[in-house]
Design a protein around this motif. Structure first.
Motif, PDB file in Angstrom:
ATOM      1  N   LYS A  56       0.805  -1.200   0.000  1.00 26.57           N
ATOM      2  CA  LYS A  56       0.000   0.000   0.000  1.00 26.57           C
ATOM      3  C   LYS A  56       0.847   1.262   0.000  1.00 26.57           C
ATOM      4  O   LYS A  56       0.322   2.351  -0.160  1.00 26.57           O
ATOM      5  CB  LYS A  56      -0.932  -0.002   1.211  1.00 26.57           C
ATOM      6  CG  LYS A  56      -1.975  -1.100   1.145  1.00 26.57           C
ATOM      7  CD  LYS A  56      -2.908  -1.045   2.322  1.00 26.57           C
ATOM      8  CE  LYS A  56      -3.931  -2.158   2.234  1.00 26.57           C
ATOM      9  NZ  LYS A  56      -4.849  -2.152   3.352  1.00 26.57           N
ATOM     10  N   MET A  57       2.134   1.134   0.228  1.00 27.76           N
ATOM     11  CA  MET A  57       2.998   2.311   0.242  1.00 27.76           C
ATOM     12  C   MET A  57       3.189   2.822  -1.179  1.00 27.76           C
ATOM     13  O   MET A  57       3.560   2.069  -2.077  1.00 27.76           O
ATOM     14  CB  MET A  57       4.368   1.971   0.842  1.00 27.76           C
ATOM     15  CG  MET A  57       4.341   1.733   2.315  1.00 27.76           C
ATOM     16  SD  MET A  57       5.950   1.328   2.976  1.00 27.76           S
ATOM     17  CE  MET A  57       6.971   2.591   2.295  1.00 27.76           C
ATOM     18  N   LYS A  58       2.930   4.102  -1.386  1.00 25.23           N
ATOM     19  CA  LYS A  58       3.162   4.708  -2.683  1.00 25.23           C
ATOM     20  C   LYS A  58       4.319   5.690  -2.546  1.00 25.23           C
ATOM     21  O   LYS A  58       4.314   6.543  -1.659  1.00 25.23           O
ATOM     22  CB  LYS A  58       1.911   5.432  -3.177  1.00 25.23           C
ATOM     23  CG  LYS A  58       0.791   4.481  -3.534  1.00 25.23           C
ATOM     24  CD  LYS A  58      -0.347   5.209  -4.202  1.00 25.23           C
ATOM     25  CE  LYS A  58      -1.427   4.204  -4.574  1.00 25.23           C
ATOM     26  NZ  LYS A  58      -2.532   4.837  -5.271  1.00 25.23           N
ATOM     27  N   VAL A  59       5.267   5.545  -3.405  1.00 22.11           N
ATOM     28  CA  VAL A  59       6.447   6.397  -3.361  1.00 22.11           C
ATOM     29  C   VAL A  59       6.427   7.276  -4.588  1.00 22.11           C
ATOM     30  O   VAL A  59       6.310   6.797  -5.722  1.00 22.11           O
ATOM     31  CB  VAL A  59       7.737   5.539  -3.334  1.00 22.11           C
ATOM     32  CG1 VAL A  59       8.961   6.429  -3.309  1.00 22.11           C
ATOM     33  CG2 VAL A  59       7.710   4.623  -2.135  1.00 22.11           C
ATOM     34  N   HIS A  60       6.524   8.587  -4.376  1.00 24.53           N
ATOM     35  CA  HIS A  60       6.537   9.540  -5.480  1.00 24.53           C
ATOM     36  C   HIS A  60       7.989   9.809  -5.868  1.00 24.53           C
ATOM     37  O   HIS A  60       8.789  10.244  -5.052  1.00 24.53           O
ATOM     38  CB  HIS A  60       5.855  10.837  -5.068  1.00 24.53           C
ATOM     39  CG  HIS A  60       5.814  11.864  -6.161  1.00 24.53           C
ATOM     40  ND1 HIS A  60       5.063  11.692  -7.294  1.00 24.53           N
ATOM     41  CD2 HIS A  60       6.447  13.041  -6.300  1.00 24.53           C
ATOM     42  CE1 HIS A  60       5.233  12.741  -8.081  1.00 24.53           C
ATOM     43  NE2 HIS A  60       6.067  13.574  -7.490  1.00 24.53           N
ATOM     44  N   VAL A  61       8.307   9.545  -7.119  1.00 25.37           N
ATOM     45  CA  VAL A  61       9.669   9.725  -7.600  1.00 25.37           C
ATOM     46  C   VAL A  61       9.664  10.788  -8.678  1.00 25.37           C
ATOM     47  O   VAL A  61       8.887  10.711  -9.637  1.00 25.37           O
ATOM     48  CB  VAL A  61      10.236   8.407  -8.179  1.00 25.37           C
ATOM     49  CG1 VAL A  61      11.626   8.618  -8.732  1.00 25.37           C
ATOM     50  CG2 VAL A  61      10.223   7.333  -7.117  1.00 25.37           C
ATOM     51  N   GLU A  62      10.500  11.809  -8.525  1.00 29.78           N
ATOM     52  CA  GLU A  62      10.633  12.840  -9.543  1.00 29.78           C
ATOM     53  C   GLU A  62      11.917  12.606 -10.305  1.00 29.78           C
ATOM     54  O   GLU A  62      12.962  12.354  -9.720  1.00 29.78           O
ATOM     55  CB  GLU A  62      10.668  14.228  -8.891  1.00 29.78           C
ATOM     56  CG  GLU A  62       9.346  14.645  -8.292  1.00 29.78           C
ATOM     57  CD  GLU A  62       9.384  16.083  -7.812  1.00 29.78           C
ATOM     58  OE1 GLU A  62      10.247  16.837  -8.278  1.00 29.78           O
ATOM     59  OE2 GLU A  62       8.562  16.419  -6.960  1.00 29.78           O
TER      60      GLU A  62
END
Length: 92
Positions: A57-63
């Motif tokens: 369920k962990m969402k990681v935002h990567v730029e």
């Protein structure tokens, strides 16, 4: 007789040390094997969980880094400068 008892005592100490070392080696070896089994089971369980349920369920935002806003790289078109001093064999 005294020398014989001293030799017998030294041999007994060596045998006792060997038995203690063997027991310690067996105990530590079994602990290492048990830790390896636990680690292997955890890795397999994690892989199966990932295959069955997908990502967690962990969402990681990567730029992503872009060098310029338009996505184009800057190219240096500056002409090369002449050398400061003449090279060997060249006239000044």
């Amino acid at each position: 007789m005294n020398s014989f008892l001293t030799t017998l005592r030294a041999a007994g100490l060596i045998v006792a040390g060997g038995v203690a070392a063997a027991i310690l080696f067996a105990l530590l070896g079994s602990l290492l094997v048990a830790a390896g089994i636990v680690l292997a089971v955890a890795v397999v369980a994690g892989g199966l969980h990932f295959l069955i349920f997908g990502r967690g369920k962990m969402k990681v935002h990567v730029e992503r880094y872009q060098a310029s806003p338009g996505g184009y790289e800057m190219i240096d078109i500056t002409p090369p400068r002449p050398p400061r001093r003449p090279r060997n064999g060249e006239a000044a």
